[in-house]
Design a protein around this motif. Sequence first.
Motif, PDB file in Angstrom:
ATOM      1  N   GLY A  42      30.661  41.364  16.670  1.00 16.80           N
ATOM      2  CA  GLY A  42      31.155  41.432  18.057  1.00 16.80           C
ATOM      3  C   GLY A  42      32.481  41.272  17.882  1.00 16.80           C
ATOM      4  N   GLY A  44      34.215  38.811  19.981  1.00 12.79           N
ATOM      5  CA  GLY A  44      34.578  37.591  20.107  1.00 12.79           C
ATOM      6  C   GLY A  44      34.861  37.085  18.624  1.00 12.79           C
ATOM      7  N   THR A  45      33.739  37.421  17.669  1.00 10.65           N
ATOM      8  CA  THR A  45      33.820  36.773  16.247  1.00 10.65           C
ATOM      9  C   THR A  45      35.145  37.497  15.679  1.00 10.65           C
ATOM     10  N   ASN A  96      33.546  33.989  23.726  1.00  8.17           N
ATOM     11  CA  ASN A  96      32.195  33.868  24.137  1.00  8.17           C
ATOM     12  C   ASN A  96      31.638  35.015  25.057  1.00  8.17           C
ATOM     13  N   ASP A  97      32.128  36.194  25.279  1.00  3.36           N
ATOM     14  CA  ASP A  97      31.809  37.072  26.442  1.00  3.36           C
ATOM     15  C   ASP A  97      30.634  37.805  25.469  1.00  3.36           C
ATOM     16  N   SER A  98      29.595  38.095  26.418  1.00  4.50           N
ATOM     17  CA  SER A  98      28.468  38.724  26.065  1.00  4.50           C
ATOM     18  C   SER A  98      28.777  40.188  25.796  1.00  4.50           C
ATOM     19  N   PRO A  99      28.089  41.148  25.222  1.00  4.45           N
ATOM     20  CA  PRO A  99      28.450  42.507  25.317  1.00  4.45           C
ATOM     21  C   PRO A  99      28.453  43.167  26.902  1.00  4.45           C
ATOM     22  N   GLU A 100      27.554  42.814  27.787  1.00  2.00           N
ATOM     23  CA  GLU A 100      27.595  43.145  29.143  1.00  2.00           C
ATOM     24  C   GLU A 100      28.957  42.590  29.611  1.00  2.00           C
ATOM     25  N   VAL A 101      29.341  41.588  29.562  1.00  3.65           N
ATOM     26  CA  VAL A 101      30.636  40.861  30.178  1.00  3.65           C
ATOM     27  C   VAL A 101      31.961  41.748  29.599  1.00  3.65           C
ATOM     28  N   LEU A 102      31.884  42.090  28.418  1.00  4.06           N
ATOM     29  CA  LEU A 102      32.871  42.951  27.694  1.00  4.06           C
ATOM     30  C   LEU A 102      33.066  44.081  28.334  1.00  4.06           C
TER      31      LEU A 102
END
Length: 165
Positions: A42, A44-45, A96-102
């Motif tokens: 993802g 963030g990584t 640290n954003d989740s896929p939904e936040v992204l």
Amino acid sequence: FDKGKGKSYTQNQQTAARFAARANAAEDVFSDIAKKSADMGGFGTKIGKTFYTQQGRRLNQATENMISAFLRKESGAVISPKEYENANNNYIPSLNDSPEVLAQKEQARRIQIEGLKQEGGGAYKELSETMETISSEKEEKKNKTDNREVIFSTDKYKVSVKSGD
């Protein structure tokens, strides 16, 4: 913005067109990094692994470009640290954003970009066409340069090399 086409644009349209082009270019960087990071766990990584690399510098530059394009158009003045922080939190992918936040942030960026494009009207379209022409001309020139033959000779040797080989 008036390339002899019989069109002229207001200062506001020209400004909006330039900001839209800057934000759109920044979005291309975010998209490129997101595609490359899909296999690495993802976005963030990828950010964490590339913060001080060339990709990290690209991300930082795109962040600065996008935030200034959005906020300078709104404020027209110096961007305060609080405004910058808010824009960064609202639009820019973070570790640290989740896929939904992204996805939400991407949608927010796209809404802003589309608004700037619409505000720019025909000026945005003309600027985009001009930039495409410039890019095509640069690529064409590069290809011509890459295909030229280079000859080097001394008393003992004669070398002929085609660029790109």
